[in-house]
Design an enzyme around this catalytic site. Structure first.
Site, PDB file in Angstrom:
ATOM      1  N   SER A 119       0.783  -1.284  -0.110  1.00 36.17           N
ATOM      2  CA  SER A 119      -0.075   0.217   0.081  1.00 36.17           C
ATOM      3  C   SER A 119       0.725   1.055  -0.035  1.00 36.17           C
ATOM      4  CB  SER A 119      -0.603  -0.045   1.298  1.00 36.17           C
ATOM      5  OG  SER A 119      -1.554   1.073   1.288  1.00 36.17           O
ATOM      6  N   HIS A 120       0.472   2.350  -0.585  1.00 37.75           N
ATOM      7  CA  HIS A 120       0.813   3.653  -0.223  1.00 37.75           C
ATOM      8  C   HIS A 120       1.062   4.023   1.157  1.00 37.75           C
ATOM      9  CE1 HIS A 120       1.587   7.530  -2.099  1.00 37.75           C
ATOM     10  NE2 HIS A 120       0.696   8.148  -1.287  1.00 37.75           N
ATOM     11  N   SER A 121       0.303   3.450   1.739  1.00 31.74           N
ATOM     12  CA  SER A 121       0.445   3.937   3.457  1.00 31.74           C
ATOM     13  C   SER A 121       0.741   2.628   4.204  1.00 31.74           C
ATOM     14  CB  SER A 121      -1.119   4.278   3.913  1.00 31.74           C
ATOM     15  OG  SER A 121      -1.259   3.909   5.262  1.00 31.74           O
ATOM     16  N   GLY A 137       4.144   6.365   0.384  1.00 32.86           N
ATOM     17  CA  GLY A 137       4.727   6.065  -0.959  1.00 32.86           C
ATOM     18  C   GLY A 137       5.020   4.450  -0.904  1.00 32.86           C
TER      19      GLY A 137
END
Lengths: 209, 132
Positions: free
Chosen positions: B9-11, B44
């Site tokens: 995930s981006h998080s 990211g």
């Protein structure tokens, strides 16, 4: 002038300096339609590219670009990391083992970079992405090289093509990435990825001038 | 042995929480690893974090990777290309699936000892599980 390991390293060095100098502008463009981290991400990624080149001390221009790509993929953080990273690595691999690439060979490497970005991200011309700067740049570079033009002239044409391509992204509606959620509200802004691509190609033109 | 699951995930928090939830529903037999955020904890994606998670999740039966969006997808695809170029690494497949629902479906199927194709297929079938 030929494109050797020293020139390739100078290109990445100049790209890092250009992106760092324009970091606030890139971030501002990205804040308008993206998540506002493009300037910082690109500065971090290109700094990692330079570190990786310094550590590996590659002896061919192809290996310089591969080393740059690996640094960019590892440290950029956002979507531009895998896109630019794959672009530089594929461009480097396209140059093969040559110690000094001709204008034609550099043109083929830039085309390999464009193919890598299209393949990974699935975007095309008109989607308001870095492809809208890179595709006209590759076409302009190859047109000069095909006529027997020198590397400096081809790179200058590519930089002009990229900047024209960047300007053309303003009226486009984004069809990829975060900006695509904005629909028509993405119109009226330069695409940040196209803006960083234009900086990187201008850096190439200046290094080989 | 079971197929491993990696959640990208981006998080960092999203990857970690979905991994926790899938693990709760699938039981302790499945190796589920989270690879969210960058290697310094920002939003990211990090190719090194994903590569480490894949290695940790693999028990020899392969790894099913699920991604949420944006750089997660592009970075996972780049890692897959690297693994194919290098050869000899763990068997890895990317599932084109909704993140949370796909993770739970994949983890539950993996817990029953199904092979990698079946686990990836179950994650991708999560698109068709209507809610209303």
């Amino acid at each position: 002038m030929a494109f050797d390991a020293q020139t390739a390293t100078a290109w990445i060095t100049a790209s890092e300096a250009a992106v760092k100098a324009d970091e606030a502008r890139l971030t501002g463009l990205d804040a308008a339609i993206g998540d506002g981290d493009h300037g910082a991400n690109m500065a971090r990624g290109l700094a990692a590219a330079l570190t990786n080149i310094a550590e590996r001390a590659p002896s061919t221009p192809g290996d310089v670009l591969v080393a740059a790509g690996r640094g960019i993929v590892a440290k950029t953080g956002g979507a531009s990391g895998p896109l630019y990273g794959s672009a530089f690595r594929r461009a480097g691999k396209a140059l093969g083992d040559t110690t000094s690439a001709s204008a034609d060979e550099v043109g083929a490497a830039l085309e390999a970079a464009l193919t890598a970005i299209k393949g990974l991200g699935g975007a095309n011309e008109g989607d308001k992405t870095m492809i809208d700067a890179l595709a006209p740049a590759v076409a302009a570079f190859q047109a000069v090289a095909a006529d027997g033009g020198p590397l400096a002239a081809a790179a200058a044409a590519a930089a002009d093509g990229a900047e024209q391509g960047l300007a053309a992204t303003v009226p486009m509606q984004a069809r990829k990435g975060r900006a695509s959620y904005l629909g028509p509200r993405s119109v009226g802004h330069e695409d940040p990825g196209a803006a960083s691509t234009a900086l990187i190609l201008r850096a190439l033109a200046e290094v080989v001038a | 042995m079971t197929v491993g699951i990696v959640l990208v995930s981006h998080s960092p928090a999203v990857a970690g929480s979905v991994a926790e939830m899938a693990a709760e529903l699938a039981g302790p037999s499945v190796a589920i690893r989270a690879a969210g955020g960058t290697d310094d904890g920002r939003f990211g994606t990090s190719i090194d974090l994903i590569a480490a998670a894949v290695k940790a999740a693999d028990s020899g039966d392969g790894v099913c990777v699920l991604m949420d969006m944006g750089s997660s997808v592009l970075t996972a695809k780049t890692l897959l290309e690297d693994l194919e170029d290098d050869g000899g690494g763990p068997l890895v497949r990317l599932a084109d699936a909704p993140f949370t629902e796909g993770a739970v479906a994949a983890a539950v199927l993996a817990s029953t000892g199904q092979d990698l194709d079946t686990v990836v297929g179950s994650a991708e079938q999560a698109w068709s599980m209507r809610k209303l």
